[in-house]
Design an enzyme around this catalytic site. Structure first.
Site, PDB file in Angstrom:
ATOM      1  N   ARG A 127     -41.199 -25.927 -57.092  1.00 29.55           N
ATOM      2  CA  ARG A 127     -42.246 -26.544 -57.914  1.00 29.55           C
ATOM      3  C   ARG A 127     -42.081 -28.054 -57.950  1.00 29.55           C
ATOM      4  O   ARG A 127     -41.047 -28.603 -57.572  1.00 29.55           O
ATOM      5  CB  ARG A 127     -42.197 -25.983 -59.336  1.00 29.55           C
ATOM      6  CG  ARG A 127     -42.544 -24.495 -59.409  1.00 29.55           C
ATOM      7  CD  ARG A 127     -44.008 -24.246 -59.146  1.00 29.55           C
ATOM      8  NE  ARG A 127     -44.334 -22.830 -59.016  1.00 29.55           N
ATOM      9  CZ  ARG A 127     -45.563 -22.356 -58.892  1.00 29.55           C
ATOM     10  NH1 ARG A 127     -46.577 -23.199 -58.854  1.00 29.55           N
ATOM     11  NH2 ARG A 127     -45.770 -21.070 -58.768  1.00 29.55           N
ATOM     12  N   CYS A 153     -56.040 -18.711 -56.733  1.00 33.90           N
ATOM     13  CA  CYS A 153     -54.654 -19.100 -56.454  1.00 33.90           C
ATOM     14  C   CYS A 153     -53.660 -17.974 -56.717  1.00 33.90           C
ATOM     15  O   CYS A 153     -52.532 -18.014 -56.236  1.00 33.90           O
ATOM     16  CB  CYS A 153     -54.282 -20.315 -57.301  1.00 33.90           C
ATOM     17  SG  CYS A 153     -55.248 -21.797 -56.936  1.00 33.90           S
ATOM     18  N   LYS A 181     -59.712 -27.597 -52.601  1.00 35.32           N
ATOM     19  CA  LYS A 181     -59.043 -26.301 -52.788  1.00 35.32           C
ATOM     20  C   LYS A 181     -58.691 -26.032 -54.249  1.00 35.32           C
ATOM     21  O   LYS A 181     -58.444 -24.886 -54.628  1.00 35.32           O
ATOM     22  CB  LYS A 181     -57.790 -26.206 -51.923  1.00 35.32           C
ATOM     23  CG  LYS A 181     -56.661 -27.146 -52.277  1.00 35.32           C
ATOM     24  CD  LYS A 181     -55.488 -26.995 -51.306  1.00 35.32           C
ATOM     25  CE  LYS A 181     -54.356 -27.955 -51.624  1.00 35.32           C
ATOM     26  NZ  LYS A 181     -53.737 -27.703 -52.927  1.00 35.32           N
ATOM     27  N   ASP A 182     -58.688 -27.074 -55.096  1.00 34.51           N
ATOM     28  CA  ASP A 182     -58.377 -26.894 -56.507  1.00 34.51           C
ATOM     29  C   ASP A 182     -59.602 -26.569 -57.348  1.00 34.51           C
ATOM     30  O   ASP A 182     -59.478 -26.251 -58.534  1.00 34.51           O
ATOM     31  CB  ASP A 182     -57.710 -28.155 -57.084  1.00 34.51           C
ATOM     32  CG  ASP A 182     -56.320 -28.392 -56.511  1.00 34.51           C
ATOM     33  OD1 ASP A 182     -55.663 -27.401 -56.142  1.00 34.51           O
ATOM     34  OD2 ASP A 182     -55.901 -29.554 -56.417  1.00 34.51           O
ATOM     35  N   ARG A 235     -40.702 -32.368 -54.763  1.00 37.16           N
ATOM     36  CA  ARG A 235     -40.278 -31.332 -53.815  1.00 37.16           C
ATOM     37  C   ARG A 235     -39.487 -31.925 -52.648  1.00 37.16           C
ATOM     38  O   ARG A 235     -38.506 -31.336 -52.200  1.00 37.16           O
ATOM     39  CB  ARG A 235     -41.497 -30.554 -53.321  1.00 37.16           C
ATOM     40  CG  ARG A 235     -41.939 -29.483 -54.308  1.00 37.16           C
ATOM     41  CD  ARG A 235     -43.108 -28.689 -53.784  1.00 37.16           C
ATOM     42  NE  ARG A 235     -44.374 -29.336 -54.071  1.00 37.16           N
ATOM     43  CZ  ARG A 235     -45.556 -28.860 -53.686  1.00 37.16           C
ATOM     44  NH1 ARG A 235     -45.609 -27.753 -52.965  1.00 37.16           N
ATOM     45  NH2 ARG A 235     -46.673 -29.489 -53.995  1.00 37.16           N
ATOM     46  N   ARG A 264     -50.014 -17.499 -50.675  1.00 36.57           N
ATOM     47  CA  ARG A 264     -50.660 -17.345 -49.377  1.00 36.57           C
ATOM     48  C   ARG A 264     -49.695 -17.670 -48.242  1.00 36.57           C
ATOM     49  O   ARG A 264     -49.565 -16.900 -47.272  1.00 36.57           O
ATOM     50  CB  ARG A 264     -51.887 -18.269 -49.312  1.00 36.57           C
ATOM     51  CG  ARG A 264     -52.509 -18.400 -47.928  1.00 36.57           C
ATOM     52  CD  ARG A 264     -53.542 -19.527 -47.911  1.00 36.57           C
ATOM     53  NE  ARG A 264     -52.978 -20.803 -48.315  1.00 36.57           N
ATOM     54  CZ  ARG A 264     -52.282 -21.613 -47.531  1.00 36.57           C
ATOM     55  NH1 ARG A 264     -52.041 -21.274 -46.274  1.00 36.57           N
ATOM     56  NH2 ARG A 264     -51.815 -22.757 -47.987  1.00 36.57           N
ATOM     57  N   ARG A 265     -48.999 -18.808 -48.365  1.00 42.59           N
ATOM     58  CA  ARG A 265     -48.043 -19.184 -47.317  1.00 42.59           C
ATOM     59  C   ARG A 265     -46.905 -18.175 -47.228  1.00 42.59           C
ATOM     60  O   ARG A 265     -46.533 -17.733 -46.139  1.00 42.59           O
ATOM     61  CB  ARG A 265     -47.476 -20.581 -47.609  1.00 42.59           C
ATOM     62  CG  ARG A 265     -48.484 -21.711 -47.475  1.00 42.59           C
ATOM     63  CD  ARG A 265     -47.928 -22.994 -48.046  1.00 42.59           C
ATOM     64  NE  ARG A 265     -48.893 -24.084 -48.014  1.00 42.59           N
ATOM     65  CZ  ARG A 265     -48.913 -25.098 -48.862  1.00 42.59           C
ATOM     66  NH1 ARG A 265     -47.996 -25.168 -49.832  1.00 42.59           N
ATOM     67  NH2 ARG A 265     -49.826 -26.044 -48.765  1.00 42.59           N
TER      68      ARG A 265
END
Length: 355
Positions: free
Chosen positions: A163, A257, A94-95, A169, A145-146
């Site tokens: 972050r 992103c 995904k990156d 986190r 997105r979330r």
């Protein structure tokens, strides 16, 4: 010893063997993922010499950074590939951008872990779900997105940015009262050995996932045929086809992103289905459609071809199936674009850039 542009070693019998050098970032998750790939390769090729070199400047998780900064980090690892300092690099798929620089390719897409997102609750909220959390509870997420999807699905909750890498986190969640819960990728939590922290896995009816989420990719030099052939044995056909469709969808939308784009894919009975959606930042505006296509190669005989599909080279996956998967992603994106997706994404990108 060094021979030519590649590093080599001589074994006890005097045979010269090439060393395969793996590049990674100096973060716990990146190293876990690279070690996982190394173990797979060592099992398949026990005589191969593997070395793992860390890029020490990357001591923080990519999730802390903007998409532009992420691309700079990826570029540095690609520079190491170009300079023959490493032979392959392991990424979270995904990156990786949907268009790779000339000379590079994704030589392997490994079997996907769960692509879904997971809820990690503050200890005081144990036993609750996003549905049952009190009104006004603050949920931490670093993903547009979330946030866009969950704001619409759970209007009684507030969503704020959080972050840091996974460790950071979780520490912010547990040691402070700022967040009732945070949303993280289920795959990352599993790879870190923290599955016990997962309180709820979000299905596609609640939150569709990011393109390529849960899959590991091995990036190599496209001209390095022996390395490409070696890592290609790691390809997982179903994951390859799902991710080609997802990446083609995202590339056609010109997303990334910085905009909320979400997908859900499935292969069943040789039929690949793709659901894709775009959202405004607040989730109020959205477009969502689904399509499917057959990826059954039938009795076709195909020779291996050095053809990339959205950056992926997969000799051991039928070309006709890869072509179909890419077409599915493009066709679904075109359908959304015909219904106004570009206007939603352009507005979202402008608002995000202004933040």
């Amino acid at each position: 010893m060094e021979e030519g542009p590649y590093k080599c070693v001589r074994d006890g019998n005097g045979t010269v063997n090439r060393v395969i050098r793996m590049g990674t970032r100096k973060s716990q998750l990146a190293r876990i993922q690279t070690d996982y790939v190394a173990e797979k390769l060592k099992t398949l090729y026990p005589d191969v010499h593997l070395e793992i070199g860390e890029k020490t400047i990357h001591s923080l998780s990519l999730s802390q950074f903007s998409s532009r900064e992420k691309s700079l980090f990826t570029k540095e690892l690609e520079n190491a590939l170009e300079r023959n300092e490493v032979d392959l690099v392991v990424h979270s798929l995904k990156d990786l951008p949907t268009t790779l620089p000339n000379g590079f390719t994704i030589g392997a897409v490994l079997q996907r872990e769960s692509p879904h997102d997971a809820v990690v609750l503050h200890p005081k909220n144990s036993g609750l779900t996003l549905d049952t959390l009190p009104d006004g509870s603050v949920i931490g997420t670093s993903s547009l997105r979330r946030a866009a999807q969950l704001k619409k699905r759970f209007p009684h909750l507030e969503f704020k940015d959080i972050r840091g890498n996974l460790n950071t986190r979780l520490k912010k969640l547990d040691e402070k009262e700022d967040y009732a819960a945070i949303i993280l990728a289920a795959a990352g939590l599993k790879r870190m050995g923290w599955e016990a922290r997962v309180s709820q896995v979000l299905g596609p009816e609640d939150c569709m996932y990011a393109v390529g989420q849960g899959a590991l990719a091995v990036e190599v030099r496209a001209r390095d045929c022996d390395i490409l052939e070696m890592v290609s044995t790691l390809h997982h056909s179903e994951t390859v086809l799902r991710c080609i469709a997802e990446r083609a969808f995202l590339r056609r939308l010109e997303g990334g992103c910085s905009v909320p784009v979400a997908v859900n894919t499935e292969v069943k009975d040789s039929v690949l289905s793709l659901t894709g959606a775009v959202y405004s930042l607040d989730g109020a505006d959205s477009l969502k459609e689904a399509m499917e296509i057959s990826v059954d190669p039938g009795n076709k005989l195909e020779s291996a071809a050095d053809i990339q599909h959205v950056g992926v080279t997969a000799h051991n996956v039928p070309q006709c199936a890869q072509v179909a998967a890419e077409k599915l992603g493009v066709d679904l994106a075109d359908l959304l674009l015909s219904k106004g997706a570009m206007e939603i994404l352009t507005t979202a990108r402008k608002l995000n850039d202004a933040r």
